[in-house]
Enzyme design. Structure first.
Site, PDB file in Angstrom:
ATOM      1  N   GLU A 214      61.305  38.903 -46.418  1.00  0.00           N
ATOM      2  CA  GLU A 214      61.253  39.565 -47.721  1.00  0.00           C
ATOM      3  C   GLU A 214      62.133  38.729 -48.622  1.00  0.00           C
ATOM      4  O   GLU A 214      63.314  38.989 -48.771  1.00  0.00           O
ATOM      5  CB  GLU A 214      61.740  41.003 -47.588  1.00  0.00           C
ATOM      6  CG  GLU A 214      61.268  41.894 -48.703  1.00  0.00           C
ATOM      7  CD  GLU A 214      62.161  41.864 -49.923  1.00  0.00           C
ATOM      8  OE1 GLU A 214      62.244  40.782 -50.564  1.00  0.00           O
ATOM      9  OE2 GLU A 214      62.734  42.903 -50.231  1.00  0.00           O
ATOM     10  N   GLU A 223      62.977  33.389 -55.733  1.00  0.00           N
ATOM     11  CA  GLU A 223      64.038  33.298 -54.728  1.00  0.00           C
ATOM     12  C   GLU A 223      63.845  32.118 -53.799  1.00  0.00           C
ATOM     13  O   GLU A 223      64.531  31.991 -52.795  1.00  0.00           O
ATOM     14  CB  GLU A 223      64.042  34.577 -53.893  1.00  0.00           C
ATOM     15  CG  GLU A 223      65.208  35.489 -54.202  1.00  0.00           C
ATOM     16  CD  GLU A 223      65.225  36.700 -53.288  1.00  0.00           C
ATOM     17  OE1 GLU A 223      64.968  37.787 -53.810  1.00  0.00           O
ATOM     18  OE2 GLU A 223      65.461  36.548 -52.089  1.00  0.00           O
TER      19      GLU A 223
HETATM   20  N1  SAH Z   1      65.178  41.480 -44.952  1.00  0.00           N
HETATM   21  C1  SAH Z   1      66.090  42.415 -45.593  1.00  0.00           C
HETATM   22  C2  SAH Z   1      66.778  41.804 -46.791  1.00  0.00           C
HETATM   23  C3  SAH Z   1      65.881  41.308 -47.880  1.00  0.00           C
HETATM   24  S1  SAH Z   1      66.764  40.626 -49.256  1.00  0.00           S
HETATM   25  C4  SAH Z   1      65.343  43.662 -45.955  1.00  0.00           C
HETATM   26  O1  SAH Z   1      64.131  43.586 -46.089  1.00  0.00           O
HETATM   27  O2  SAH Z   1      65.947  44.706 -46.141  1.00  0.00           O
HETATM   28  C5  SAH Z   1      66.458  38.931 -49.066  1.00  0.00           C
HETATM   29  C6  SAH Z   1      67.539  38.265 -48.261  1.00  0.00           C
HETATM   30  O3  SAH Z   1      67.050  37.000 -47.873  1.00  0.00           O
HETATM   31  C7  SAH Z   1      68.787  37.981 -49.024  1.00  0.00           C
HETATM   32  O4  SAH Z   1      69.865  38.502 -48.283  1.00  0.00           O
HETATM   33  C8  SAH Z   1      68.882  36.473 -49.138  1.00  0.00           C
HETATM   34  O5  SAH Z   1      70.198  35.995 -49.071  1.00  0.00           O
HETATM   35  C9  SAH Z   1      68.072  36.025 -47.942  1.00  0.00           C
HETATM   36  N2  SAH Z   1      67.366  34.736 -48.012  1.00  0.00           N
HETATM   37  C10 SAH Z   1      66.482  34.339 -48.957  1.00  0.00           C
HETATM   38  N3  SAH Z   1      65.932  33.156 -48.620  1.00  0.00           N
HETATM   39  C11 SAH Z   1      66.487  32.806 -47.438  1.00  0.00           C
HETATM   40  C12 SAH Z   1      66.317  31.694 -46.554  1.00  0.00           C
HETATM   41  N4  SAH Z   1      65.446  30.732 -46.844  1.00  0.00           N
HETATM   42  N5  SAH Z   1      67.044  31.650 -45.432  1.00  0.00           N
HETATM   43  C13 SAH Z   1      67.919  32.644 -45.123  1.00  0.00           C
HETATM   44  N6  SAH Z   1      68.121  33.726 -45.910  1.00  0.00           N
HETATM   45  C14 SAH Z   1      67.403  33.804 -47.048  1.00  0.00           C
END
Ligand code: SAH
Ligand code: ZN
Length: 774
Positions: A214, A223
């Site tokens: 996500e 993002e």
């Molecule tokens: N999966 C969780 C959080 C989603 S928020 C849920 O669904 O509740 C998105 C998170 O992804 C954020 O904490 C951000 O820091 C992380 N993120 C985004 N791209 C990333 C990447 N390429 N590698 C690791 N973390 C990543």
């Protein structure tokens, strides 16, 4: 010297190192999005600042960056009210809790539809892999609290690897996995996915055959999803891996909207000619500003709250981009342009494009997650009645977006046009074209005039707000005489030009940012008042009265400063005025003369979710995360946060309370000022917060008050109509109350203004009345 920049955005804040190369900027953008899925990013402003450690081009109330090797965190705080810059160096173990608290994680986790559909997508995909006779090895990119990994465990995955780039969140995931007895089933890798190594004994033993992620924002790809998925396909996944979600589609709808254009395109200042009913232009807009395509940044907005009267649809919603996250049916391009033909639905100006997206959560397209506004929402498509925003799930971590066309375009109804949609790795932009032979700009529009760089969207809206402009002009007309010398305090203060046009002998205006200084100079030339207006630096105390034609007889302020996030931050005008008393003639007129801080007990329909504890999400304990947010909120200096309340419905649960009035004509007091009282809350009603705002009294007449709060009388139990060109202050009660006749409640309130640093400290307590009270 290479500084790895990381930051944690305050509303209206973006910090960019000077002379930054574009690729670095991109990385910065992706970082900031990762950290904060928050709307305020679009409300960014830029200006110059020099720091002892690096040159940073910025505007901020708080800047943080750190040197990648030393990891000590420098924080710079710009006090928005006193205007003083303070530097501090935080220790290596600097606590990031506040940054986590300010991010939108909580609101995202409250998004039940999102959680449920991810769960369902996982369940179905794991079943599909089982049917194939495969083991299930899951990779969860961006695990946050670990939620999706725990769901995968619950669905029976054989192994789960969870990675998270934001270290404080990874720590939170570690504790959360333990609390939910998943620690032995999930391998946590506190890294960005692009840094993961695969192989025996490495971060991942083998490539995963199920990817859940996500990593989307309001713009879908902002993002860094494109890079994340491309890399995952190449390095982290098996060739036949399944993905949750599997696909994403972006929709665009062309609209005509003068109202929305106010947040982008500067209009001339007009007034009604004295003695006639005719309108005349008082301040004309320079060519370069008229021609400017406007701010590049997305304008993210709660589209379902935009009243239907604000816009006319010029096209139906059109699918413009399709992403296959596996990259197998179609590559995931870093740059792409698509052309979609449409027939105009009305005659008028095409001004902007509304954008939203949906995700296919399973492999067959049975589980769809849509961010459409209610009028285009697939779940409401078969409803014969007209829906409302209440018919679809509320969420703030994903909104919809408005993109302004580089220039409005007048069209006739029922004509075929082509919508040109483009994206790079992080952003989207749009334009329209009559036919393919027509030469139009296909580049991402960027501000060429400066006004869209120096001013936030909120501020651009204020510069176009007829209510404000009418009142400022009326007040200036009242005060300005041919011998008036004015001192205007503020940022982007076009009223200084208006004052000169109204016949002031000379106007001195302060300006904090270089881009705005250049734009105001353009306005001055265009309006032919170059002999009557002088721009001063923000440090007015450096100006001596000998530099002026004579001491100022009037000092005015809208008031607005680019550092004003909360309504009362504009009290900076009081502090600034105090440093330039030497420039004022005896008895000089001071406007605004007073400010009143107001509060209203309300029931926020949805906004309470940004702070409310989760307790659990789909059966998984979230106490660790709740605790993190709670302590962070308690430690935060201000319990009030700025929000544009017109986007967040709130019902009045009482009438506005006059909390504190400050006399701005008097010197700044030496000691704190407190005002406190209590009221009985009307019943029945549910109260979960306070809405706070300021009224600036430009003259003694009640009609000359500029409110940043309700623009229509407040009626009990009704939704409040807010000034759409301000952010109001939001205070949320930890323990909301439901008042009824059997349970009368008292609201105790106190506000303290601390002159030394300009802080406003609010305290609100709701207490159930006992017999002794009455
Ligand atoms: N999966 C969780 C959080 C989603 S928020 C849920 O669904 O509740 C998105 C998170 O992804 C954020 O904490 C951000 O820091 C992380 N993120 C985004 N791209 C990333 C990447 N390429 N590698 C690791 N973390 C990543
Ligand atoms: Zn511009």
């Amino acid at each position: 010297m290479v500084h790895r920049l990381q930051w944690w955005l305050q509303p209206s804040l973006l910090v960019v190192p000077k002379h930054t190369e574009w690729p670095v900027l991109k990385e910065i953008k992706s970082w900031s999005r990762n950290i904060k899925k928050q709307k305020n990013l679009s409300d960014l402003s830029l200006s110059q600042a020099h720091t002892p450690h690096a040159e940073i081009c910025c505007f901020s109330s708080r800047i943080k960056y750190f040197n990648s090797r030393k990891m000590s965190v420098f924080t710079q705080q710009l006090n928005p009210i006193t205007g003083k810059l303070e530097w501090g160096i935080q220790p290596e173990d600097y606590d990031y809790k506040q940054e986590v608290a300010r991010s939108a994680y909580a609101d995202m986790l409250h998004d039940q539809e999102r959680n449920d559909k991810y769960y369902e997508g996982l369940r179905r995909s794991i079943a599909d892999l089982r049917k194939r006779g495969q083991e299930v090895h899951v990779l969860d990119i961006g695990t946050g609290t670990g939620l999706l990994s725990m769901m995968a465990v619950a669905c029976g995955a054989d192994s789960v690897t969870a990675c998270e780039a934001f270290y404080p969140m990874a720590e939170c995931a570690r504790k959360g996995l333990t609390a939910n007895e998943c620690a032995d089933k999930v391998r946590l890798v506190p890294k960005r996915s692009t840094e993961i190594e695969v192989g025996p004994g490495k971060d991942m033993e083998r490539r995963a055959n199920l990817l859940v992620a996500e990593v989307f924002d309001t713009e879908l790809i902002g993002e860094g999803a494109i890079d994340t998925y491309r890399h995952a396909r190449d390095v982290l996944l098996t060739e036949d891996a399944l993905l949750v979600p599997s696909e994403g589609t972006v929709y665009a709808q062309v609209v005509s909207s003068k109202m929305l254009q106010r947040w982008n395109h500067i209009q001339p200042v007009t007034r009604i000619k004295q003695g006639s009913k005719e309108e005349e232009v008082l301040v004309s807009v320079p060519e370069c500003v008229q021609r400017c395509p406007g701010a590049a940044a997305v304008h993210d907005i709660q589209l379902s709250q935009v009243p239907q009267e604000w816009f006319t649809p010029m096209s139906h919603p059109l699918p413009v981009f399709w992403f296959d996250w596996s990259g197998r049916q179609k590559d995931i391009p870093c740059d792409e342009t698509t052309r979609v033909k449409f027939k105009t639905l009305a005659s008028g100006d095409c001004d902007a494009v509304f954008m939203w997206w949906d995700l296919r959560m399973d492999q067959d397209g049975e589980v769809m997650l849509s961010c459409a506004p209610y009028w285009a929402h697939p779940d409401l498509a078969d409803k014969s009645w007209k829906g409302s925003s209440e018919d679809i799930p509320w969420r703030d971590h994903w909104m919809q977006a408005v993109y302004y066309l580089p220039q409005p375009r007048t069209v006739c109804e029922d004509t075929t046009f082509t919508l040109l949609s483009a994206h790079d790795e992080y952003s989207l932009w749009f334009n329209i074209q009559k036919d393919e032979s027509e030469d139009i700009c296909e580049e991402r529009p960027v501000c060429e005039c400066g006004i869209h760089i120096a001013n936030s969207r909120t501020r651009l809206g204020q510069l176009n707000d007829p209510r404000r402009l009418e009142m400022y002009v009326r007040v200036l007309e009242k005060y300005i005489k041919p011998d008036s010398v004015c001192l205007a305090l503020g940022d982007g203060c076009l009223m200084a030009v208006a004052a000169a046009k109204l016949g002031a002998r000379h106007v001195y205006v302060t300006e904090g940012s270089d881009p705005n200084r250049r734009v105001i100079q353009e306005f001055i030339t265009t309006n032919d008042v170059q002999h009557n207006v002088t721009i001063l630096s923000e440090d007015v105390c450096d100006t001596s009265v000998e530099q002026m034609v004579s001491p100022a007889t009037i000092t005015f302020s809208e008031p607005f400063f680019s550092t004003s996030l909360l309504p009362w931050h504009s009290l900076y005008c009081w502090y600034m005025r105090n440093t330039c008393l030497h420039l004022l003639a005896p008895g000089a007129i001071r406007t605004p003369g007073t400010v009143t801080i107001w509060g209203l007990p309300v029931q926020y329909r949805d906004l309470w979710k940004i702070r409310a504890p989760l307790h659990q999400c789909n059966g998984f304990k979230m106490d660790i995360f709740d605790k993190l947010i709670e302590t962070a909120c308690e430690e935060a200096d201000e319990r009030v946060e700025p929000q544009p309340l017109w986007e967040y419905p709130a019902k009045a649960r009482g009438y506005p309370i006059r909390l504190l009035t400050l006399d701005l004509a008097a010197p700044i007091p030496e000691n704190p000022m407190t005002s406190a009282d209590s009221i009985t809350l009307p019943s029945p009603g549910h109260v979960n917060g306070m809405a706070l705002w300021a009224d600036w009294h430009m003259t003694d007449e009640p009609g000359d008050a500029l409110t940043t709060g309700p623009v229509e009388p407040v009626a009990l139990d009704q939704y409040v109509s807010w000034d759409v060109y301000s952010r109001q202050g939001v205070y949320l009660f930890k323990e909301p109350v439901t008042v009824d006749k059997m349970q009368p409640h008292t609201l105790h309130y106190s506000v303290t203004f601390q002159p030394c640093d300009g802080t406003m400290v609010f305290d609100f307590q709701m207490k159930r009345q006992t017999l002794n009270d009455s």
